[in-house]
Design a protein around this motif. Structure first.
Motif, PDB file in Angstrom:
ATOM      1  N   VAL A   1      56.634  58.574  51.653  1.00 27.36           N
ATOM      2  CA  VAL A   1      56.038  58.773  52.699  1.00 27.36           C
ATOM      3  C   VAL A   1      55.360  60.507  52.527  1.00 27.36           C
ATOM      4  N   MET A   2      54.043  60.738  52.661  1.00 26.86           N
ATOM      5  CA  MET A   2      53.519  62.007  52.677  1.00 26.86           C
ATOM      6  C   MET A   2      53.259  62.329  54.028  1.00 26.86           C
ATOM      7  N   ALA A   3      54.024  63.376  54.564  1.00 21.62           N
ATOM      8  CA  ALA A   3      53.680  63.551  56.058  1.00 21.62           C
ATOM      9  C   ALA A   3      53.266  64.867  56.197  1.00 21.62           C
ATOM     10  N   ALA A   4      52.466  64.933  57.476  1.00 18.99           N
ATOM     11  CA  ALA A   4      51.981  66.566  57.776  1.00 18.99           C
ATOM     12  C   ALA A   4      52.963  67.575  57.923  1.00 18.99           C
ATOM     13  N   LYS A   5      52.635  68.669  57.495  1.00 19.09           N
ATOM     14  CA  LYS A   5      53.673  69.695  57.893  1.00 19.09           C
ATOM     15  C   LYS A   5      53.818  70.127  59.345  1.00 19.09           C
ATOM     16  N   GLY A   6      55.163  70.142  59.720  1.00 17.04           N
ATOM     17  CA  GLY A   6      55.399  70.253  61.109  1.00 17.04           C
ATOM     18  C   GLY A   6      56.027  69.089  61.545  1.00 17.04           C
ATOM     19  N   TYR A   7      55.797  67.707  60.801  1.00 17.31           N
ATOM     20  CA  TYR A   7      56.296  66.422  61.242  1.00 17.31           C
ATOM     21  C   TYR A   7      58.019  66.578  61.258  1.00 17.31           C
ATOM     22  N   PRO A   8      58.764  65.971  62.265  1.00 16.38           N
ATOM     23  CA  PRO A   8      58.135  64.937  63.434  1.00 16.38           C
ATOM     24  C   PRO A   8      57.895  65.700  64.510  1.00 16.38           C
ATOM     25  N   ASP A   9      58.301  67.048  64.926  1.00 10.56           N
ATOM     26  CA  ASP A   9      57.945  67.676  66.052  1.00 10.56           C
ATOM     27  C   ASP A   9      56.417  67.832  66.430  1.00 10.56           C
ATOM     28  N   SER A  10      55.849  68.890  65.684  1.00 11.11           N
ATOM     29  CA  SER A  10      54.788  69.065  65.707  1.00 11.11           C
ATOM     30  C   SER A  10      53.655  69.222  64.381  1.00 11.11           C
ATOM     31  N   PRO A  11      53.432  67.850  63.933  1.00  5.51           N
ATOM     32  CA  PRO A  11      52.425  67.518  62.797  1.00  5.51           C
ATOM     33  C   PRO A  11      51.294  68.413  63.129  1.00  5.51           C
ATOM     34  N   LEU A  12      50.644  69.165  61.912  1.00  2.56           N
ATOM     35  CA  LEU A  12      49.437  69.687  61.706  1.00  2.56           C
ATOM     36  C   LEU A  12      48.581  68.841  61.384  1.00  2.56           C
ATOM     37  N   THR A  13      47.468  68.674  62.329  1.00  4.90           N
ATOM     38  CA  THR A  13      46.328  67.720  61.831  1.00  4.90           C
ATOM     39  C   THR A  13      45.002  68.274  61.471  1.00  4.90           C
ATOM     40  N   GLY A  14      44.234  67.602  60.757  1.00  5.17           N
ATOM     41  CA  GLY A  14      42.965  68.312  60.403  1.00  5.17           C
ATOM     42  C   GLY A  14      43.059  68.586  58.858  1.00  5.17           C
ATOM     43  N   SER A  15      44.046  69.038  58.294  1.00  8.64           N
ATOM     44  CA  SER A  15      44.076  69.439  56.962  1.00  8.64           C
ATOM     45  C   SER A  15      43.518  68.214  55.793  1.00  8.64           C
ATOM     46  N   VAL A  16      42.740  68.814  55.060  1.00  8.23           N
ATOM     47  CA  VAL A  16      41.874  68.040  53.941  1.00  8.23           C
ATOM     48  C   VAL A  16      42.668  67.344  52.782  1.00  8.23           C
TER      49      VAL A  16
ATOM     50  N   LEU B   1      50.139  59.537  54.721  1.00  7.44           N
ATOM     51  CA  LEU B   1      50.051  58.526  53.422  1.00  7.44           C
ATOM     52  C   LEU B   1      51.429  58.016  52.947  1.00  7.44           C
ATOM     53  N   ASN B   2      51.222  56.594  52.389  1.00  4.95           N
ATOM     54  CA  ASN B   2      52.060  56.108  51.657  1.00  4.95           C
ATOM     55  C   ASN B   2      51.944  55.634  50.354  1.00  4.95           C
ATOM     56  N   VAL B   3      52.630  56.384  49.436  1.00  3.82           N
ATOM     57  CA  VAL B   3      52.360  56.133  48.083  1.00  3.82           C
ATOM     58  C   VAL B   3      53.447  55.120  47.688  1.00  3.82           C
ATOM     59  N   CYS B   4      53.040  53.876  47.301  1.00  5.24           N
ATOM     60  CA  CYS B   4      53.992  52.708  46.843  1.00  5.24           C
ATOM     61  C   CYS B   4      54.050  52.511  45.346  1.00  5.24           C
ATOM     62  N   ALA B   5      54.798  52.228  44.796  1.00  9.02           N
ATOM     63  CA  ALA B   5      54.768  51.673  43.350  1.00  9.02           C
ATOM     64  C   ALA B   5      55.932  50.792  42.849  1.00  9.02           C
ATOM     65  N   ARG B   6      55.362  49.954  41.836  1.00  7.14           N
ATOM     66  CA  ARG B   6      56.484  48.869  41.505  1.00  7.14           C
ATOM     67  C   ARG B   6      56.915  49.259  39.991  1.00  7.14           C
ATOM     68  N   GLY B   7      58.239  48.858  39.767  1.00  6.42           N
ATOM     69  CA  GLY B   7      58.660  49.083  38.373  1.00  6.42           C
ATOM     70  C   GLY B   7      59.595  48.294  38.149  1.00  6.42           C
ATOM     71  N   ALA B   8      60.078  48.259  36.872  1.00  3.66           N
ATOM     72  CA  ALA B   8      61.104  47.379  36.330  1.00  3.66           C
ATOM     73  C   ALA B   8      62.381  47.688  37.023  1.00  3.66           C
ATOM     74  N   ASP B   9      62.733  48.778  37.572  1.00  7.12           N
ATOM     75  CA  ASP B   9      63.905  49.155  38.324  1.00  7.12           C
ATOM     76  C   ASP B   9      63.433  50.092  39.146  1.00  7.12           C
ATOM     77  N   ILE B  10      64.527  50.854  40.076  1.00  4.33           N
ATOM     78  CA  ILE B  10      64.372  51.727  40.998  1.00  4.33           C
ATOM     79  C   ILE B  10      63.895  53.098  40.327  1.00  4.33           C
ATOM     80  N   ALA B  11      64.593  53.203  39.118  1.00  4.15           N
ATOM     81  CA  ALA B  11      63.960  54.635  38.406  1.00  4.15           C
ATOM     82  C   ALA B  11      62.396  54.544  37.878  1.00  4.15           C
ATOM     83  N   GLN B  12      61.926  53.473  37.535  1.00  3.38           N
ATOM     84  CA  GLN B  12      60.750  53.434  36.849  1.00  3.38           C
ATOM     85  C   GLN B  12      59.712  53.522  38.228  1.00  3.38           C
ATOM     86  N   ALA B  13      59.993  52.784  39.234  1.00  2.00           N
ATOM     87  CA  ALA B  13      59.249  52.562  40.339  1.00  2.00           C
ATOM     88  C   ALA B  13      59.272  54.155  40.898  1.00  2.00           C
ATOM     89  N   ARG B  14      60.222  54.953  41.039  1.00  5.09           N
ATOM     90  CA  ARG B  14      60.334  56.015  41.476  1.00  5.09           C
ATOM     91  C   ARG B  14      59.392  57.170  40.711  1.00  5.09           C
TER      92      ARG B  14
END
Length: 425
Positions: free
Chosen positions: A332-347, A382-395
């Motif tokens: 998960v890519m989160a906005a700075k300040g999350y979870p208390d006060s996330p900053l919105t509007g950044s490009v 954003l949620n960046v998701c990937a498949r791999g043969a194992d956890i190391a490759q997916a990561r």
């Protein structure tokens, strides 16, 4: 068939991505959706908590199936309104959804039906809750009774911290959701999420995942709605899954039916693998977020017949769902300040590029500004998701994709999947 999907987050983007692949689906309408879903279906500007508006939309488009993503729509009674209109709904009624919308209801239900969980108490006043701390031992597990976007849980290491958390919850930190607090015994073990597709009387196991709730590396910082996940989760051994099915999933289905609130949709059981077997940490009445994202990427077959069968009340004739053999990870890519006060509007730049066949970027909290640029509009973005043969490759693939996204206003954990990697070492 025409499908209406309700929601606007990463979970719903992943569901839309999977539903759109079905040869049965001729039309997909998403309400309200987000910019990442624009290529998958028609977006309709109806909010997820507007049950009346969503039911009207389902009637207007003559939906053959409504798939509910977020808990707020279930709490608002969307499934009840759709049932009255004769429209199949994948998601429980408001009464059945109390398994998630009220932690006090869920704990009492578990106790009534002898389903393993931690000892607990429910308290409405500060004095009662403080006095109850005499009964429990640290660390103290304190939960707001109602819906708090995955943030209404605190694990306090000592009594002063526990008293401060109780005061914050009962003092209005989560609004009406914190009108009561649940204090629980701390359970020692490893936690995972097990999912089952339910038709009111039967439940078919869908699979498991493990997420990361804390905001920062090393499982530090405040609780969040989830900063990443992976599936399969090694904690779910075949023996543990069988025990969970027999001791938790099937008794829950039978208990809800016996109490006149048959459960249809997906049941998310947050389980602690303890020395005494699996125990319920919590229930959710919908797919987890970000667990849904990794499950959808692992599924090899068509999910739509299963969603429809749950909604119609009969999963008995369906073949088992098939899963790809790879591991899938979500960061998960989160906005700075999350979870208390996330900053919105950044490009955000580069989120919609082609990352290859094994990577998907699901939008969770995005919007377009007046210039048409993609911007952050929430906490988890954003949620960046990937498949791999194992956890190391997916990561490796997931973090390589993240390195190509230009977003100075965001942050992410760099250690998603560490438990699985530790097992492999």
């Amino acid at each position: 068939m025409k499908v209406l999907l309700v929601g606007s987050g990463g979970r719903e983007h992943a569901l839309a991505w999977k539903i759109r692949q079905s040869p049965l689906v001729t039309s997909l309408v998403i309400a309200p959706g987000n910019p990442g879903m624009e290529r998958l279906g028609e977006l309709a500007p109806v909010k997820a908590d507007d049950a009346e508006g969503l039911a009207a939309l389902a009637r207007e488009i003559r939906a053959d199936l409504v798939v509910v993503g977020p808990e707020m729509a279930l709490a608002a009674g969307l499934a009840d309104r759709l049932a009255a209109a004769g429209i199949p709904c994948f998601g429980p009624t408001a009464r059945a959804a109390q398994l998630e919308t009220s932690k006090a209801f869920a704990k009492d239900f578990l106790e009534r039906h002898n389903i393993p969980t931690a000892g607990y108490g429910v308290y409405e006043t500060l004095a009662e809750a403080r006095q109850a701390l005499d009964v429990f031992r640290p660390p103290y597990v304190i939960k707001a009774d109602g819906l708090a976007a995955g943030k209404g849980v605190a694990i306090s290491p000592d009594r002063p911290d526990a008293e401060a958390e109780i005061e914050r919850m009962l003092g209005g930190r989560f609004g009406a959701a914190g009108a009561r607090v649940v204090i629980e015994e701390f359970m020692d073990g490893e936690e995972g999420s097990l999912f089952a597709l339910c038709d009111g009387t039967r439940a078919v196991l869908l699979g498991g995942a493990q997420d990361h709730k804390r905001a920062f590396d090393g499982d530090l910082g405040p609780n969040t709605g989830g900063m990443g996940a992976y599936s399969p989760a090694p904690v779910f051994t075949p023996e543990l899954v069988q025990q969970a099915d027999e001791r938790v999933i099937q008794p829950t289905m039978a208990g809800m039916a016996a109490e006149g609130a048959p459960y249809r949709g997906v049941l998310y059981a947050g389980l602690m693998a303890t020395a005494d077997g699996p125990k319920v940490v919590e229930f959710n009445a919908r797919f987890g977020d970000p667990e849904c994202q990794v499950l959808m990427m692992r599924l090899a077959g068509d999910i739509v017949p299963h969603l429809l069968a749950c909604a119609r009340g009969d999963v008995s004739k369906l073949p088992p769902l098939e899963f790809r053999p790879e591991t899938v990870i979500c960061v998960v890519m989160a906005a700075k300040g999350y979870p208390d006060s996330p900053l919105t509007g950044s490009v955000i730049r580069g989120a919609d590029q082609d990352f290859g066949p094994d990577v998907e970027v699901f939008h969770a909290g995005t919007a377009r500004n007046k210039d048409g640029a993609l911007v952050a509009s929430g906490g988890r973005v954003l949620n960046v998701c990937a498949r791999g043969a194992d956890i190391a490759q997916a990561r490796e693939r997931a973090y390589a994709a993240i390195s190509r996204i230009d977003w100075p206003g965001g942050f992410h954990r760099s250690d998603i999947g560490w438990r699985a990697l530790d097992r492999d070492d």
